[in-house]
Design a protein around this motif. Sequence first.
Motif, PDB file in Angstrom:
ATOM      1  N   GLN A 311       0.869  -1.391  -0.078  1.00  0.00           N
ATOM      2  CA  GLN A 311      -0.107   0.366  -0.123  1.00  0.00           C
ATOM      3  C   GLN A 311       1.257   1.103   0.186  1.00  0.00           C
ATOM      4  OE1 GLN A 311      -1.957  -0.153   3.640  1.00  0.00           O
ATOM      5  NE2 GLN A 311      -4.015  -2.174   2.199  1.00  0.00           N
ATOM      6  N   PHE A 312       0.180   2.297  -0.539  1.00  0.00           N
ATOM      7  CA  PHE A 312       0.902   4.010  -0.264  1.00  0.00           C
ATOM      8  C   PHE A 312       0.152   4.552   0.727  1.00  0.00           C
ATOM      9  CE2 PHE A 312       1.713   1.707  -4.465  1.00  0.00           C
ATOM     10  CZ  PHE A 312       3.265   2.346  -4.210  1.00  0.00           C
ATOM     11  N   HIS A 313       1.158   4.873   1.983  1.00  0.00           N
ATOM     12  CA  HIS A 313       0.064   5.709   2.932  1.00  0.00           C
ATOM     13  C   HIS A 313       0.183   7.193   2.525  1.00  0.00           C
ATOM     14  CE1 HIS A 313      -0.319   1.918   5.771  1.00  0.00           C
ATOM     15  NE2 HIS A 313      -0.806   1.550   4.277  1.00  0.00           N
ATOM     16  N   VAL A 314      -0.453   7.714   2.274  1.00  0.00           N
ATOM     17  CA  VAL A 314       0.060   8.966   1.909  1.00  0.00           C
ATOM     18  C   VAL A 314      -0.581   9.946   2.947  1.00  0.00           C
ATOM     19  CG1 VAL A 314      -0.027  11.058   0.594  1.00  0.00           C
ATOM     20  CG2 VAL A 314       0.563   8.777  -0.745  1.00  0.00           C
ATOM     21  N   GLY A 315      -0.226  11.128   3.597  1.00  0.00           N
ATOM     22  CA  GLY A 315      -1.678  11.073   4.768  1.00  0.00           C
ATOM     23  C   GLY A 315      -2.036  10.478   5.419  1.00  0.00           C
ATOM     24  N   VAL A 318      -4.379   6.266   2.065  1.00  0.00           N
ATOM     25  CA  VAL A 318      -4.253   4.538   1.772  1.00  0.00           C
ATOM     26  C   VAL A 318      -4.822   4.327   0.353  1.00  0.00           C
ATOM     27  CG1 VAL A 318      -4.027   2.362   3.008  1.00  0.00           C
ATOM     28  CG2 VAL A 318      -4.095   3.693   4.096  1.00  0.00           C
ATOM     29  N   TYR A 319      -3.505   4.114  -0.308  1.00  0.00           N
ATOM     30  CA  TYR A 319      -3.770   3.527  -1.474  1.00  0.00           C
ATOM     31  C   TYR A 319      -3.845   1.334  -1.399  1.00  0.00           C
ATOM     32  CZ  TYR A 319      -3.314   8.086  -3.199  1.00  0.00           C
ATOM     33  OH  TYR A 319      -3.498   9.356  -3.210  1.00  0.00           O
ATOM     34  N   LYS A 320      -4.442   1.194  -2.289  1.00  0.00           N
ATOM     35  CA  LYS A 320      -4.480  -0.398  -2.100  1.00  0.00           C
ATOM     36  C   LYS A 320      -4.118  -1.135  -3.468  1.00  0.00           C
ATOM     37  CE  LYS A 320      -7.811  -1.172   1.505  1.00  0.00           C
ATOM     38  NZ  LYS A 320      -8.661  -2.374   2.435  1.00  0.00           N
ATOM     39  N   GLY A 339      -2.419  -5.978 -17.595  1.00  0.00           N
ATOM     40  CA  GLY A 339      -3.358  -4.952 -16.814  1.00  0.00           C
ATOM     41  C   GLY A 339      -3.190  -3.150 -17.478  1.00  0.00           C
ATOM     42  N   GLU A 340      -4.386  -2.872 -17.452  1.00  0.00           N
ATOM     43  CA  GLU A 340      -4.456  -1.400 -18.003  1.00  0.00           C
ATOM     44  C   GLU A 340      -3.211  -0.716 -16.951  1.00  0.00           C
ATOM     45  OE1 GLU A 340      -8.322   0.739 -18.500  1.00  0.00           O
ATOM     46  OE2 GLU A 340      -8.705  -1.171 -16.984  1.00  0.00           O
ATOM     47  N   SER A 341      -2.785   0.133 -17.400  1.00  0.00           N
ATOM     48  CA  SER A 341      -1.168   1.409 -16.750  1.00  0.00           C
ATOM     49  C   SER A 341      -2.481   2.019 -15.520  1.00  0.00           C
ATOM     50  CB  SER A 341      -0.230   2.465 -17.220  1.00  0.00           C
ATOM     51  OG  SER A 341      -1.976   3.553 -16.956  1.00  0.00           O
ATOM     52  N   GLY A 342      -1.447   1.162 -14.356  1.00  0.00           N
ATOM     53  CA  GLY A 342      -2.092   1.449 -13.037  1.00  0.00           C
ATOM     54  C   GLY A 342      -2.844   0.691 -11.981  1.00  0.00           C
ATOM     55  N   SER A 343      -2.842  -0.407 -13.032  1.00  0.00           N
ATOM     56  CA  SER A 343      -3.358  -1.893 -12.353  1.00  0.00           C
ATOM     57  C   SER A 343      -2.792  -2.409 -10.770  1.00  0.00           C
ATOM     58  CB  SER A 343      -3.857  -2.253 -13.232  1.00  0.00           C
ATOM     59  OG  SER A 343      -2.491  -2.885 -14.127  1.00  0.00           O
ATOM     60  N   GLY A 344      -1.377  -2.039 -10.872  1.00  0.00           N
ATOM     61  CA  GLY A 344      -0.320  -2.491  -9.536  1.00  0.00           C
ATOM     62  C   GLY A 344       1.062  -3.114 -10.617  1.00  0.00           C
ATOM     63  N   LYS A 345       0.598  -3.835 -11.205  1.00  0.00           N
ATOM     64  CA  LYS A 345       1.799  -4.479 -12.094  1.00  0.00           C
ATOM     65  C   LYS A 345       3.374  -4.104 -11.474  1.00  0.00           C
ATOM     66  CE  LYS A 345       1.021  -3.065 -16.595  1.00  0.00           C
ATOM     67  NZ  LYS A 345       0.145  -2.319 -16.558  1.00  0.00           N
ATOM     68  N   SER A 346       3.709  -2.798 -11.961  1.00  0.00           N
ATOM     69  CA  SER A 346       5.426  -2.537 -11.352  1.00  0.00           C
ATOM     70  C   SER A 346       4.999  -2.163  -9.592  1.00  0.00           C
ATOM     71  CB  SER A 346       5.628  -1.192 -11.386  1.00  0.00           C
ATOM     72  OG  SER A 346       5.108  -1.480 -13.301  1.00  0.00           O
ATOM     73  N   VAL A 347       3.891  -2.164  -8.985  1.00  0.00           N
ATOM     74  CA  VAL A 347       4.574  -2.618  -8.009  1.00  0.00           C
ATOM     75  C   VAL A 347       4.408  -3.596  -7.297  1.00  0.00           C
ATOM     76  CG1 VAL A 347       3.040  -2.186  -5.556  1.00  0.00           C
ATOM     77  CG2 VAL A 347       3.125  -0.449  -7.592  1.00  0.00           C
ATOM     78  N   PRO A 359       8.827   5.642   2.742  1.00  0.00           N
ATOM     79  CA  PRO A 359       7.845   6.303   2.203  1.00  0.00           C
ATOM     80  C   PRO A 359       8.021   6.518   1.073  1.00  0.00           C
ATOM     81  CG  PRO A 359       9.111   8.310   3.761  1.00  0.00           C
ATOM     82  CD  PRO A 359       9.657   7.204   2.967  1.00  0.00           C
ATOM     83  N   PRO A 360       6.575   6.546   0.340  1.00  0.00           N
ATOM     84  CA  PRO A 360       5.300   6.335   0.725  1.00  0.00           C
ATOM     85  C   PRO A 360       4.321   3.939   0.992  1.00  0.00           C
ATOM     86  CG  PRO A 360       4.766   6.516  -0.930  1.00  0.00           C
ATOM     87  CD  PRO A 360       6.004   7.707  -0.734  1.00  0.00           C
ATOM     88  N   GLY A 361       5.496   4.278   0.752  1.00  0.00           N
ATOM     89  CA  GLY A 361       5.094   2.399  -0.245  1.00  0.00           C
ATOM     90  C   GLY A 361       5.283   1.388   1.566  1.00  0.00           C
TER      91      GLY A 361
HETATM   92  P1  ADP Z   1       1.261   0.176 -13.252  1.00  0.00           P
HETATM   93  O1  ADP Z   1       0.298  -1.430 -13.536  1.00  0.00           O
HETATM   94  O2  ADP Z   1       0.908   0.570 -14.387  1.00  0.00           O
HETATM   95  O3  ADP Z   1       2.314  -0.953 -13.615  1.00  0.00           O
HETATM   96  P2  ADP Z   1       1.427   1.134 -10.792  1.00  0.00           P
HETATM   97  O4  ADP Z   1       2.135  -0.343  -9.947  1.00  0.00           O
HETATM   98  O5  ADP Z   1       3.220   1.844 -11.035  1.00  0.00           O
HETATM   99  O6  ADP Z   1       1.288   0.548 -11.626  1.00  0.00           O
HETATM  100  O7  ADP Z   1       0.753   1.959  -9.618  1.00  0.00           O
HETATM  101  C1  ADP Z   1      -0.470   0.865  -9.558  1.00  0.00           C
HETATM  102  C2  ADP Z   1      -1.005   1.874  -8.648  1.00  0.00           C
HETATM  103  O8  ADP Z   1      -0.265   2.645  -7.285  1.00  0.00           O
HETATM  104  C3  ADP Z   1      -1.040   3.015  -8.952  1.00  0.00           C
HETATM  105  O9  ADP Z   1      -2.508   3.472  -9.304  1.00  0.00           O
HETATM  106  C4  ADP Z   1      -1.339   4.169  -8.213  1.00  0.00           C
HETATM  107  O10 ADP Z   1      -2.452   5.034  -7.523  1.00  0.00           O
HETATM  108  C5  ADP Z   1      -0.262   3.908  -6.820  1.00  0.00           C
HETATM  109  N1  ADP Z   1       0.982   4.061  -6.426  1.00  0.00           N
HETATM  110  C6  ADP Z   1       2.510   4.342  -7.254  1.00  0.00           C
HETATM  111  N2  ADP Z   1       2.901   4.708  -6.556  1.00  0.00           N
HETATM  112  C7  ADP Z   1       2.376   5.715  -5.373  1.00  0.00           C
HETATM  113  C8  ADP Z   1       3.020   6.890  -4.309  1.00  0.00           C
HETATM  114  N3  ADP Z   1       3.867   6.821  -4.710  1.00  0.00           N
HETATM  115  N4  ADP Z   1       2.533   7.565  -3.972  1.00  0.00           N
HETATM  116  C9  ADP Z   1       0.222   7.155  -3.512  1.00  0.00           C
HETATM  117  N5  ADP Z   1       0.180   6.097  -4.704  1.00  0.00           N
HETATM  118  C10 ADP Z   1       0.819   5.258  -5.189  1.00  0.00           C
END
Ligand code: ADP
Length: 627
Positions: A311-315, A318-320, A339-347, A359-361
Motif C-alpha cells: 500500500q501507499f500511505h500518503v497522509g 491509503v492506496y491499495k 493490466g491497464e496502466s495503474g493496475s499495480g503491476k510495477s508495484v 515512504p510512502p510504500g
Molecule cells: P502499473 O500497473 O501501470 O505498473 P503501478 O504498479 O505503477 O501501475 O501503480 C499502481 C498504483 O499504485 C497506481 O494506480 C497508484 O494509485 C499507486 N501508486 C504508485 N505509486 C504511488 C505513490 N508514490 N503514491 C501513491 N500511490 C501510488
Amino acid sequence: MTGFLKLLFRNRLAGLGAVILAVIVVIAVLAPLLPLQPPDITDTARRFLPPLSEGHLLGTDHLGRDQLSRLLWGTRLSLAVGFAAAVVAAVIGSAIGITSGYFGGRIDNLMMRGVDMLMAFPYILLALAIVAALGPGLTNALIAVAVVNIPFFARNIRGVTVGLAGREFIDAARLGGKGHLGIILTELLPNVMPVIIVAMSTTIGWMILETAGLSFLGLGSQPPQADLGSMLGEARGALITNPWTSIIPGLMIFFIVMSINLLGDGVRDALDPRLKSGALSRPQARTMQKFTDFADQPQKGLLDLQKLETQFHVGKRVYKAVNQVSLHIEPGECLGIIGESGSGKSVTALSIMGLVASPPGVITGGAVKFEGRNLLDLPFRELRDMRGRRIAYIFQDPLATLHPLYTVGDQMAEAITVHSGTSRADTRRRALELLKTVRIPNAERRLDNYPHELSGGMRQRVGIAMALCNEPDLIIADEPTTALDVTVQAQILALLADLRRERGLSIMFITHDFGVVGQLCDRVAVMYAGRIVEEGPTAQVLETPAHPYTRRLIASVPELGGGKRELVSIPGLPPAMDDLPPGCAFAPRCHRAQDSCRSGAVPNRRTGPRAVRCHFPEASETEAAHA
Ligand code: ADP
Ligand code: MG
C-alpha cells in the motif's frame, strides 16, 4: 499557504525551530511591556549575583546590571540588526543579481566583476575593514554585515535569473510590449522570490552571528547598550569565575541560530515542489513493512507470492496498489502479468525485492517465497546480495536507467563486480560476451559507447545484458518493449525467448499488450485494481477468457488485416486505488454485474490451471451452450 505550513510542520525539526524562534521573537518584541528592571542601571554592590537571586532571576553582570533584562533587550537588538542586515543584503543583492542576469552581456560582466572583488576578501576581514573605515557602532556593523553578504545573494539570484531570462514566457512578455522594468518586476521577480526567501532564511542565522561577532570585538553595539555579542564580550573576563554571565547570552545565541537554521532548512524543503508529493525524506533502502496478516504456506515453483499486499500511505489516504496478490512462477517458465496502466503491476514487481519507495510504500501483508525462504523476512544484507544476482530487473526506459556519464562497458563492469570480485580484464571479457549474447553487432566498439550513442533497441539490449550479468534465475521485465517501435519490440521479444530457452531462465513479463503476452508467455495473470482477476495458460485465456475484464481487454487489441473492425474500448475508468468499491472493483464497468458483485469480496475460483475472480464468468456461458 496552508499546504506550505502543513508541509513545513511535517518536518519535525523545522516545526521545533519555528516554535523556538516564535517564542524568542514574541518575548523580544514584548520586552518593553514586561516588568523588567532597567537594563543599564549599574549597582556595583550587587555584582555577579548568581541566577535565581532575589530580584534578579538570571543574576547580575560585572556591573551589577540585571542579566534577564539585558538578555531580553539584547536579543531584541540582535534579532533586529540581523534581520535588517538580511533584508538589506537580500534587496540589494537580488537587485544586482536580477539586473545582471536579465540584461547579460557587458552589464552582467561589470556587475559580476564588482561582486567578485567583494568576494575576493575573507568576509570577516572585509567586515572589520568596513567598520574600521566607518567607525564602531551598531549601524555601521549592520552595514558591514549587509555588504559582505550581498555577493552571496547577487550570485545566487543571477544564476537563477539567467536560466529564466531565456525562457519563452519572457519572450512572450517582450512581444506583448512590456518594458524591461515591467518584465523584471512581474515576470522574473515572482519566479526568483522563492530562491530569495530560501537564501534569506538560511543566512539570517549567519548574519546574527556575524553581528554578534563584531559586537564581541567591541565594534558593534557600544556600552552601555546590550546586544548578545557585547554581553558575551563583556563577560569574557569572568568566564572562569562567573561562567553564568557568558553561558546565558551564549545559550540565547545558540537557540536563535539553531532555530533559524532548522526553520530555514524546512522552508527550503517545503518550497521545493519536487518534495510536495512524497514525504520529506529519502526512500529507505528497503520497502517498509507493517504486517497485519502473515501468509505462510509451502512454496510453489521458483518464486511464490502469497497474498502479497503493498500500500501507499500518503497522509491519511491509503492506496491499495497491490491487494492480496498470489502468483507463482515455475523454473524456466514465462509468466505474463497484464493490466491497464495503474493496475499495480510495477508495484507488485518491485515489492518482491523490497524496491518500492518508502515512504510512502508499505508492505502490509503476505509472503514472497524464493528458495524456500521468505524474502520479506530476510535480513537486509542478504536481500541486497540477492538483488541483481538471483532476481534481476529490466525496466521500460533504458535511457533513464543507464547512467548518462559512464560507458556501457563501465556500467556492465560495475554490475558484475558488485557481486563478484573478478579482475578488470575478466570483467571486460564477460561484458563483451554478454553484449554478444544479446546480439549486439560490433560488441567490442559498443562497449566504449555512451548510452546516448545507442538506439532505443540497442539500449534495451544493454539493459537485458546487464540483467544477465550475474546469471540470475529470474528476470522481471517491466514493460521492456513499451518504449520501442514494433519491429524492435519483436526483436527484443525473440531475444528474450531465446535466452529463456538457452539458459532456462524464468521470466516475469509485465505488459499491457495481449499481443506480446501471446508471443512470449506460457501463463498469464490479469491484474485489475491491484488484484489478480484471472489466471491461466496463455492459449486458454486468449481462447476462452473467463473474466469479463479479460474479454474486453482482448477485444480491444487491434488485429492486423482484421478489416475495419470497430475497436471496443472499456467504458468508464479504473477505480481510484484509495477508494476501491466494496465488491468486485470491475463491477461499475461490467455489463454482467449483478447486485451480488457490488457487495462483499469476490472469491478466487480455481478449476485446474485456470482461476477467475468473478461470480458470473464468461466461460460458464460457453460451457452451458456446449452442454
Ligand atoms: P502499473 O500497473 O501501470 O505498473 P503501478 O504498479 O505503477 O501501475 O501503480 C499502481 C498504483 O499504485 C497506481 O494506480 C497508484 O494509485 C499507486 N501508486 C504508485 N505509486 C504511488 C505513490 N508514490 N503514491 C501513491 N500511490 C501510488
Ligand atoms: Mg508500470
